[in-house]
Design a protein around this motif. Structure first.
Motif, PDB file in Angstrom:
ATOM      1  N   ALA A 505     -56.725  -7.728  -2.401  1.00  0.00           N
ATOM      2  CA  ALA A 505     -56.492  -9.285  -1.759  1.00  0.00           C
ATOM      3  C   ALA A 505     -57.464 -10.219  -2.087  1.00  0.00           C
ATOM      4  O   ALA A 505     -57.282 -11.476  -2.639  1.00  0.00           O
ATOM      5  CB  ALA A 505     -55.518  -8.993  -2.124  1.00  0.00           C
ATOM      6  N   VAL A 506     -57.282 -10.105  -0.115  1.00  0.00           N
ATOM      7  CA  VAL A 506     -57.874 -11.401   0.430  1.00  0.00           C
ATOM      8  C   VAL A 506     -59.513 -11.432  -0.179  1.00  0.00           C
ATOM      9  O   VAL A 506     -60.007 -12.978  -0.017  1.00  0.00           O
ATOM     10  CB  VAL A 506     -58.123 -10.680   1.597  1.00  0.00           C
ATOM     11  N   LEU A 507     -60.216 -10.011   0.368  1.00  0.00           N
ATOM     12  CA  LEU A 507     -61.515 -10.482  -0.125  1.00  0.00           C
ATOM     13  C   LEU A 507     -62.418  -9.814  -1.297  1.00  0.00           C
ATOM     14  O   LEU A 507     -63.616 -10.433  -1.592  1.00  0.00           O
ATOM     15  CB  LEU A 507     -61.956  -9.065   0.644  1.00  0.00           C
ATOM     16  N   GLU A 510     -65.013  -5.992  -4.600  1.00  0.00           N
ATOM     17  CA  GLU A 510     -66.461  -5.658  -4.359  1.00  0.00           C
ATOM     18  C   GLU A 510     -67.313  -6.244  -2.681  1.00  0.00           C
ATOM     19  O   GLU A 510     -68.321  -6.210  -2.260  1.00  0.00           O
ATOM     20  CB  GLU A 510     -67.630  -6.720  -5.387  1.00  0.00           C
ATOM     21  N   HIS A 511     -66.698  -6.238  -1.899  1.00  0.00           N
ATOM     22  CA  HIS A 511     -66.685  -7.596  -1.168  1.00  0.00           C
ATOM     23  C   HIS A 511     -67.096  -5.905   0.030  1.00  0.00           C
ATOM     24  O   HIS A 511     -66.322  -4.742  -0.312  1.00  0.00           O
ATOM     25  CB  HIS A 511     -64.779  -8.208  -0.217  1.00  0.00           C
ATOM     26  N   THR A 544     -71.484   0.346  -6.955  1.00  0.00           N
ATOM     27  CA  THR A 544     -71.016  -0.817  -6.755  1.00  0.00           C
ATOM     28  C   THR A 544     -72.173  -1.481  -5.678  1.00  0.00           C
ATOM     29  O   THR A 544     -73.021  -2.149  -6.250  1.00  0.00           O
ATOM     30  CB  THR A 544     -69.104  -1.134  -5.756  1.00  0.00           C
ATOM     31  N   ARG A 545     -72.420  -0.229  -4.786  1.00  0.00           N
ATOM     32  CA  ARG A 545     -73.157  -0.598  -3.437  1.00  0.00           C
ATOM     33  C   ARG A 545     -74.527  -0.415  -3.694  1.00  0.00           C
ATOM     34  O   ARG A 545     -75.362  -1.329  -3.825  1.00  0.00           O
ATOM     35  CB  ARG A 545     -73.248   0.278  -2.607  1.00  0.00           C
ATOM     36  N   VAL A 748     -73.877  -9.985  -1.416  1.00  0.00           N
ATOM     37  CA  VAL A 748     -72.060 -10.486  -2.406  1.00  0.00           C
ATOM     38  C   VAL A 748     -72.389 -11.341  -2.400  1.00  0.00           C
ATOM     39  O   VAL A 748     -72.181 -11.453  -3.849  1.00  0.00           O
ATOM     40  CB  VAL A 748     -71.052  -9.437  -1.039  1.00  0.00           C
ATOM     41  N   HIS A 749     -72.655 -11.923  -1.417  1.00  0.00           N
ATOM     42  CA  HIS A 749     -72.049 -13.625  -2.043  1.00  0.00           C
ATOM     43  C   HIS A 749     -73.144 -14.065  -3.280  1.00  0.00           C
ATOM     44  O   HIS A 749     -72.684 -14.922  -3.939  1.00  0.00           O
ATOM     45  CB  HIS A 749     -72.637 -15.001  -0.545  1.00  0.00           C
ATOM     46  N   LYS A 750     -74.758 -14.161  -3.230  1.00  0.00           N
ATOM     47  CA  LYS A 750     -75.334 -14.345  -4.465  1.00  0.00           C
ATOM     48  C   LYS A 750     -74.177 -13.605  -5.828  1.00  0.00           C
ATOM     49  O   LYS A 750     -74.741 -14.612  -6.312  1.00  0.00           O
ATOM     50  CB  LYS A 750     -76.438 -13.867  -3.596  1.00  0.00           C
ATOM     51  N   ALA A 751     -74.267 -12.055  -5.674  1.00  0.00           N
ATOM     52  CA  ALA A 751     -73.981 -11.758  -6.650  1.00  0.00           C
ATOM     53  C   ALA A 751     -72.304 -12.763  -7.428  1.00  0.00           C
ATOM     54  O   ALA A 751     -72.612 -12.393  -8.235  1.00  0.00           O
ATOM     55  CB  ALA A 751     -73.529 -10.293  -6.506  1.00  0.00           C
TER      56      ALA A 751
END
Length: 751
Positions: A505-507, A510-511, A544-545, A748-751
């Protein structure tokens, strides 16, 4: 009450000429040991042995009291000229005492805690005609002669050294239990139960002044009060202890000649000493203040390296030596620290062990200092400082830090008892301490204590962190692992499910933290028998990883390993073997064959190969893991012992009993020493060892009904092969190094 050794040495001071040049002794105790009472008892003994000996008592806490006592002596012995204002009273008494015709005498200088007023030379410009020889230090008016003896009582060994030689200082050590019981029983009377008296003496740490004060409190409240009732009240809280000892209504009967202005309360007496130390050496006062908030025993030197700033001292500002290495500290800092320690030892407020690095305090001394700090609005400052130091000093719980963890554990528990209120920084320190302590307790098999500490850590973090913060998540992962160790699998599942819901919910799904929470959750589901759901989650995390980080990233390799273990639990050994090989290959490429992560994969692969009946390759892998750990770790390291256990188990399975039994014995002996007899890993290993020993005994006895068969005890009911590695912290690698965290989050941020 004088102990035999003290009585023997002090006795020399009453024998006048027999003492010769050593006719001046100092009795050095702390304020809790009733030094004046020891001197009074000695006076009675001298008079009993030699009725013709003069005994004089001088209250020597300051110059005014000293002069008052000398005038009293002059009046007692009727010294001629004592009423003449132009005559020096000190010189008159000195001359009388020095006259051998007056007979033998014993002079007691009581309460000389500050010897400066005796040793200093009066300022220039005084009228020597009216004051005689008063231009000399006062100590010069205490004669040294063959027919006279001097006994000095002091709380300060520093003061004692200024007045007598080191060899003439008598240190009064803590009272032995046998003498403490005699004193306390005498004070409370024969009507009290002896076992209650023993308990009270132990609670008061055999401190004479404390026992006398406690006895007075009890006796004055009879018949409605007893030792047992006092103990109950005393043990309730520190507040109750202070109330009992700082009670102004307690009337303690004092012996003749004791200074009526001296304090009877042990709390007040110790606080007066603390005031003096703070005035004369502030750094020693700060050190004592800090030490009062740790456990009273085993206070390591590194916890006490405290100094004040170069500017004006502030009750709300404390600076601490970082103690990174000896070269980073100035010699001036070291000198100040050593001087401060020396002063506290001189006042008997702390003691040091043989190594000179661990200190100890009386519990009542700590209580008195804390009470003083509370009255002066400094309690919170020093509580916070003690929390900060333990939070920084307590290791993360790895095996190589266990010795230090064990040493600091009592201090961690002590500082966690403080209530910092709304102070966010202090709460953070408590959360950090609780988290580190919980991990350590988990590693050593103290699962119940780990759960309790883990709950505390999670509660504290939730007070100061937003939902989804890494600190909260780590505490949830740790607590869930502790639940698993207790076989509370339902609680573990609920907690890990909650961490998944929060992170998703928060992150986001895929975090990296979400994926870690999912891995923990899947492992919890496995132990609940929900193997298909667990497998699907592991596959989802792996996919995912792989998509974000690639197939060779350490987190991806971890997912290979976790999915392989889940498949092994379902008997899908072929795919499990393939996944373990991929994890092993990737880890060898990143870290090399001797890295601990690589050796973990080697061990897991060995287990799967054994389950697939590929025994020869399984043994090769198992021996490779053992050899690697023996090179990289010490032989008693739990991971090394687990490799020994795995190999023993494999050989047991292959009916190579003689070699297996030797390895079992090595592993169980090491586990017992390192983890303790009751640790689950120790018990599992011992069970298999005993099973094999029974089998060998039946074989040796020639039992015809017995045929060699696989008789390994299954210590993991949900595994066809009870891999001893399952006893390891599940998903220990789920807590990656910070560098991996940063790289992961960037991708993750780039994805």
């Amino acid at each position: 009450m004088l102990g035999p050794s003290v009585a023997r040495r002090v006795g020399r001071a009453g024998r006048g000429g027999v003492c010769g040049e050593r006719a001046r002794l100092a009795l050095a105790t702390n304020g809790s040991h009733r030094k004046s009472q020891l001197a009074i008892e000695h006076c009675y003994r001298v008079r009993e042995a030699s009725p013709e000996t003069w005994v004089f008592w001088v209250h020597a806490s300051n110059e005014a009291r000293f002069e008052h006592s000398y005038r009293g002596i002059a009046n007692c012995i009727k010294v001629p000229g004592r009423q003449d204002p132009k005559r020096d009273i000190f010189q008159l008494v000195h001359d009388w005492l020095y006259d051998e015709r007056k007979g033998r005498w014993l002079l007691i200088l009581d309460n000389v805690d500050d010897a400066n007023f005796l040793l200093k030379t009066p300022s220039a410009g005084r009228n020597r005609e009216t004051e005689g020889k008063r231009w000399q230090p006062l100590i010069n008016f205490v004669p040294q002669c063959q027919h006279g003896s001097v006994l000095i009582t002091t709380r300060s060994r520093i003061a004692a050294r200024g007045l007598v030689d080191e060899r003439d200082i008598i240190s009064v050590e803590p009272m032995e239990m046998s003498y403490a019981l005699l004193l306390l029983q005498k004070k409370v009377g024969p009507q009290e139960k002896s076992e209650d008296v023993v308990e009270l003496a132990a609670e008061l740490e055999c401190m004479p002044l404390a026992m006398v004060q406690a006895a007075a409190y009890i006796v004055q409240r009879r018949p409605y009060y007893s030792v047992q009732q006092y103990l109950v009240k005393f043990r309730k809280s520190d507040y109750k202890k202070i109330a009992l000892f700082d009670n102004k209504d307690i009337q303690v009967r004092e012996e003749l000649r004791r200074d009526s202005e001296a304090e009877n309360s042990i709390i007040t007496t110790l606080q007066i000493t603390f005031d003096y130390i703070r005035e004369t050496r502030p750094s020693a006062g700060d050190l004592l203040a800090l030490a009062s908030f740790f456990d009273r025993q085993g206070i390591h030197e590194e916890l006490l390296r405290v100094k004040q700033g170069q500017h004006e001292r502030s009750s709300n500002s404390v600076q601490v030596w970082e103690d990174k290495d000896s070269s980073s500290q100035s010699s001036a800092d070291d000198s100040r620290f050593e001087d401060a320690i020396q002063m506290l030892r001189a006042f008997s407020l702390i003691s040091v062990d043989m190594d000179g690095v661990n200190f100890e305090m009386h519990g009542l001394v700590q209580l008195a200092i804390q009470h003083w700090l509370k009255k002066n609005d400094q309690l919170g400052t020093w509580q916070k400082e003690s929390l900060r130091i333990i939070a920084k000093s307590f290791p993360g719980g790895e095996h190589e830090t266990w010795t230090k963890c064990q040493t600091l554990l009592p201090h961690a528990k002590k500082v966690l008892s403080y209530k910092p209120g709304e102070d966010k920084e202090a709460t953070q320190h408590q959360a950090t301490i609780a988290s580190k302590t919980a991990w350590y307790l988990l590693h050593i098999g103290e699962y119940k204590a780990s759960v309790s500490m883990g709950r505390r850590a999670m509660t504290e973090w939730e007070k100061i962190r937003e939902p989804g913060h890494k600190d909260i998540l780590k505490s949830m992962w740790q607590l869930g692992s502790a639940f698993t160790r207790q076989e509370k699998h339902e609680e573990a599942e609920v907690l890990h499910r909650r961490s998944v819901e929060i992170t998703q919910a928060v992150l986001g799904p895929e975090h990296c933290d979400t994926l870690i929470s999912l891995s923990y959750f899947a492992s919890a589901l496995e132990r609940r028998g929900k193997v298909e759901l667990a497998e699907s989650i592991h596959r989802e995390v792996l996919q995912t990883r792989t998509g974000i980080l690639g197939p060779e990233h350490p987190h991806t390799l971890l997912s290979f390993s976790l999915l392989a273990q889940a498949l092994s639990g379902q008997g899908q050994y072929e795919e499990a073997e393939e996944l373990h090989r991929r994890a092993l290959e990737g880890r060898e490429k990143i870290w090399g064959p001797q890295n601990q992560r690589t050796l973990d994969s080697t061990s897991f692969l060995s287990i799967v190969l054994s389950n697939r009946q590929k025994y020869e390759e399984a043994e090769v892998m198992s021996r490779r893991a053992l050899e690697g750990r023996e090179k990289a770790l010490e032989k008693e390291h739990p991971d090394t012992l687990t490799s020994v256990y795995c190999l023993a188990y494999l050989l047991h399975h292959r009916h190579r009993y003689e070699e297996a039994i030797l390895l079992y014995q090595r592993a169980s002996s090491g586990y017992t020493t390192t983890l303790g007899l009751n640790h689950p890993r120790t018990q599992a290993c011992l069970n298999n060892q005993l099973s094999l020993e029974r089998l060998l005994h039946r074989q040796a006895s020639g039992d015809p009904s017995h045929e060699p068969r696989h008789e390994v005890v299954d210590d993991s009911t949900d595994q066809p092969y009870p891999g001893p590695l399952e006893v390891r912290l599940p998903g220990a690698e789920l807590l990656p190094k910070e560098s991996w965290w940063r790289k992961f989050k960037k991708k993750v941020h780039k994805a």
